[in-house]
Every structure is written in C-alpha cells, then in structure tokens.
Design an enzyme around this catalytic site. Structure first.
Site, PDB file in Angstrom:
ATOM      1  N   LYS A 107      -0.099   9.117  18.585  1.00 11.74           N
ATOM      2  CA  LYS A 107      -0.563   8.939  17.329  1.00 11.74           C
ATOM      3  C   LYS A 107      -1.809   8.314  17.523  1.00 11.74           C
ATOM      4  O   LYS A 107      -2.778   8.678  16.470  1.00 11.74           O
ATOM      5  CB  LYS A 107       0.555   7.704  16.843  1.00 11.74           C
ATOM      6  N   GLY A 123       0.929  -1.271   0.084  1.00 11.81           N
ATOM      7  CA  GLY A 123       0.021  -0.074   0.115  1.00 11.81           C
ATOM      8  C   GLY A 123       0.966   1.394   0.066  1.00 11.81           C
ATOM      9  O   GLY A 123       2.161   1.135  -0.375  1.00 11.81           O
ATOM     10  N   ALA A 152       1.176   9.670   2.280  1.00 13.76           N
ATOM     11  CA  ALA A 152       1.501   9.033   1.037  1.00 13.76           C
ATOM     12  C   ALA A 152       0.032   8.438   0.510  1.00 13.76           C
ATOM     13  O   ALA A 152      -0.791   8.153   1.315  1.00 13.76           O
ATOM     14  CB  ALA A 152       2.610   8.004   0.969  1.00 13.76           C
ATOM     15  N   ASN A 190      -8.138  16.888   5.443  1.00 16.64           N
ATOM     16  CA  ASN A 190      -7.959  16.821   6.906  1.00 16.64           C
ATOM     17  C   ASN A 190      -7.729  18.319   7.114  1.00 16.64           C
ATOM     18  O   ASN A 190      -8.110  18.922   8.418  1.00 16.64           O
ATOM     19  CB  ASN A 190      -6.247  16.435   7.089  1.00 16.64           C
ATOM     20  N   GLU A 215     -10.155   1.169   9.695  1.00 17.23           N
ATOM     21  CA  GLU A 215      -9.408   0.523  10.868  1.00 17.23           C
ATOM     22  C   GLU A 215     -10.279   1.087  12.270  1.00 17.23           C
ATOM     23  O   GLU A 215      -9.438   1.118  13.330  1.00 17.23           O
ATOM     24  CB  GLU A 215      -7.971   1.169  10.749  1.00 17.23           C
ATOM     25  N   ASN A 237      -4.497  16.381   2.675  1.00 17.13           N
ATOM     26  CA  ASN A 237      -4.415  14.942   2.553  1.00 17.13           C
ATOM     27  C   ASN A 237      -5.987  14.487   2.979  1.00 17.13           C
ATOM     28  O   ASN A 237      -6.480  15.139   3.644  1.00 17.13           O
ATOM     29  CB  ASN A 237      -3.726  14.420   3.856  1.00 17.13           C
ATOM     30  N   ASN A 257      -5.366   9.980  15.293  1.00 11.81           N
ATOM     31  CA  ASN A 257      -5.966   9.219  14.298  1.00 11.81           C
ATOM     32  C   ASN A 257      -7.576   9.101  14.992  1.00 11.81           C
ATOM     33  O   ASN A 257      -8.312   9.035  14.310  1.00 11.81           O
ATOM     34  CB  ASN A 257      -5.635   7.753  14.592  1.00 11.81           C
TER      35      ASN A 257
END
Ligand code: PAF
Length: 299
Positions: free
Chosen positions: A182, A9, A128, A200, A264, A249, A186
C-alpha cells in the site's frame, strides 16, 4: 458492539455506513465541534448512486470507557494529538485500530499508550470522497485489510464483528507486506497526481512510466533491506491495477493540495527517505517528491 470512530472524513464515514445494522456506532466529538454545530445526519451516496440518510451519533471522550472497539480513521499527521487527547479514557482491553495512509504512525503513538493495549492496523483500497460537511460518496469498491501491531487477535469478539460486518474485509497474519504494498501504491499515485494535478487514471499514460518505475525501485530496495519481499513486476501490476480501478478518483494528496491542506507526504515518500537515511543511503526520487509537494502545500 459499541464502536467509536475517530475521524469523520471519507474513510471514517464509509466505516460508519458499513458498520450500521448490528452495532451501536458513534463518532467521537472533537473539542472544537460543539461550537461549529454538529451535523445530525450523513447523506451517503453508494456505488449504485443511491442516497441513504443515516442519523449521526456522537460520544464524548468521557464515554470511551464503554467502547468495545475504537477505530481512528485520520490523516497520518493527526494521530499524535488525537491519541494524546483520548489516552487516559481508553479502556485497557479495547482494541484500537489505526486506519491511515503511509507508515510511521504506530511508532509515534506507541509511547502514549499502555504496552498491553491491543492495537491493529487497517489498510484500505476503498475510494470515497467527501462532497461537503455531511455528504459522502463511495466512488470505488476496494478492500479492507486488517492486521496486528500489538496484542490484537482475529478471534477477539470485536475483531470478528469487524471482519464479518465490513464489505470485503480480511485478516492478514503478515500485514507488513500488505503495508509496504500500500505504501508503494501511495508513493507513486499520490505525489504524481498531486504534482501534475491529474486524476489517478492519467498515470497510465506512457509519459509517466519512468517516474513510476524509479519511485517503485526505491521502495522495493528499502523493503528488501527489511526482509519484505516485493516483486517488481507484481508490484508494478498492482499499482497499475489501482490506477485503473480508481481512474476517476482524485487522490487524497491531490485533494489536500487543491484544498491547501497539509498532505501526508512525510508518512508516504518521506517515510522512504527516512528509511533510506537510517541505512546510510538516499532515495533521491522519493526525496524530490517530498520537496515538490512541500512547495505546493501550506507551510
Ligand atoms: O490516498 C489515496 O488517494 C488512495 O490511497 C489511493 C489508493 C491512492 C487512491 O486514490
């Protein structure tokens, strides 16, 4: 160094590109990939918008015993099957690095692995995106953060190689604080951008302030109960810094919902809900995000 990456990915491909040069880097062949036909090269668009064409190398799981380092860069929910698929071919001393969003994966895969296997975690604030099957664009400069789960040391040759070869990669003795930081990022950015279907950067608008705040307070509360000190103000600043740095992003969760793939959520806001339940508590705002995202994702 013979490095195998599991997961092609956006993050796996970024790692593949950054590790070129001094190492032999390959992707692990998936069981179904032969039938689909394998891309022979990766077209990589860098932050400077220059395109680089990289030949792609693959190995099968039977070749894993030759690996010096294995990095799994997958969606959190893909780890259990992936580790079960490779477990019997893992060289016993070969470090296995888990790179994913959210938390709870290590606990899930630990029973499948030898207790001596060196296992580490890699966090990323890189941005990315995959444009198509063999085209990746690096859209935001971030950091790689590396730490230990079990038996992993920064003085291992393969870890030293990783630390020196990746752009902006650091070892953290105390990786748990970085993981919770982190996770907090998220827990805020991913569900809010997915639910409101925005980039974002939109989250810097005042109308999202109270949602950001209540989600963060629940994460901080659970972190504190686990002796992870997260300061409200610092965390809020970090979240808004990431919002700014990745303004253009589209978050991974928003992309998953737009592409009608599983998200997720269970490992991000769902992890906070589970942590709260373990303490006989609730985390209603994170729970509401779980409910809303589950309505949006395929069942
Ligand atoms: O999941 C993501 O999209 C990324 O982790 C982050 C940092 C929120 C940036 O989009």
């Amino acid at each position: 160094m013979n490095i195998v990456i599991i997961g092609a990915g956006a993050m796996g491909s970024l790692l593949y590109q950054q590790l070129q040069g001094n190492h032999q880097v390959s992707f692990l062949l998936k069981p179904d990939s032969i039938q689909q036909g394998l891309p022979k090269s990766l077209s990589f668009i860098g932050l400077d918008k220059q395109t680089q064409r990289l030949p792609l190398h693959y190995v099968s799981k039977q070749q894993l015993p030759d690996a010096d380092l294995i990095i799994c860069a997958l969606k959190a929910y893909q780890f259990k099957d992936a580790i079960a698929y490779i477990a019997e071919y893992l060289p016993p001393r070969c470090p296995l690095i888990l790179q994913h969003n959210g938390m709870g994966v290590y606990q899930q895969i630990r029973p499948l692995l030898d207790s001596q296997q060196p296992i580490g975690v890699m966090l990323s604030t890189q941005a990315a995106r995959r444009l198509n099957r063999n085209q990746i664009q690096h859209t935001g400069q971030g950091q790689w953060q590396l730490g230990n789960y079990q038996n992993l040391h920064p003085d291992l040759a393969s870890i030293k190689a990783l630390l020196s070869q990746l752009q902006d990669c650091q070892w953290y003795d105390e990786i748990r604080t970085m993981q919770w930081t982190k996770l907090a990022i998220n827990c805020v950015i991913n569900p809010l951008t997915a639910i409101h279907d925005v980039l974002n950067g939109e989250l810097s608008q005042d109308k999202y302030n109270s949602d950001v705040e209540v989600l963060l307070q629940e994460v901080i509360g659970q972190a504190e109960l686990r002796q992870i000190p997260l300061q409200s103000k610092t965390l809020r600043d970090v979240v808004y810094q990431v919002v700014e740095n990745t303004a253009e992003n589209s978050s991974s969760m928003r992309e998953d919902i737009r592409g009608q793939r599983l998200s997720e959520i269970d490992y991000i806001n769902g992890y906070i809900v589970k942590c709260a339940q373990q303490m006989g508590m609730s985390a209603p705002h994170n729970e509401q995000c779980v409910t809303r995202i589950k309505r949006l994702q395929p069942h």
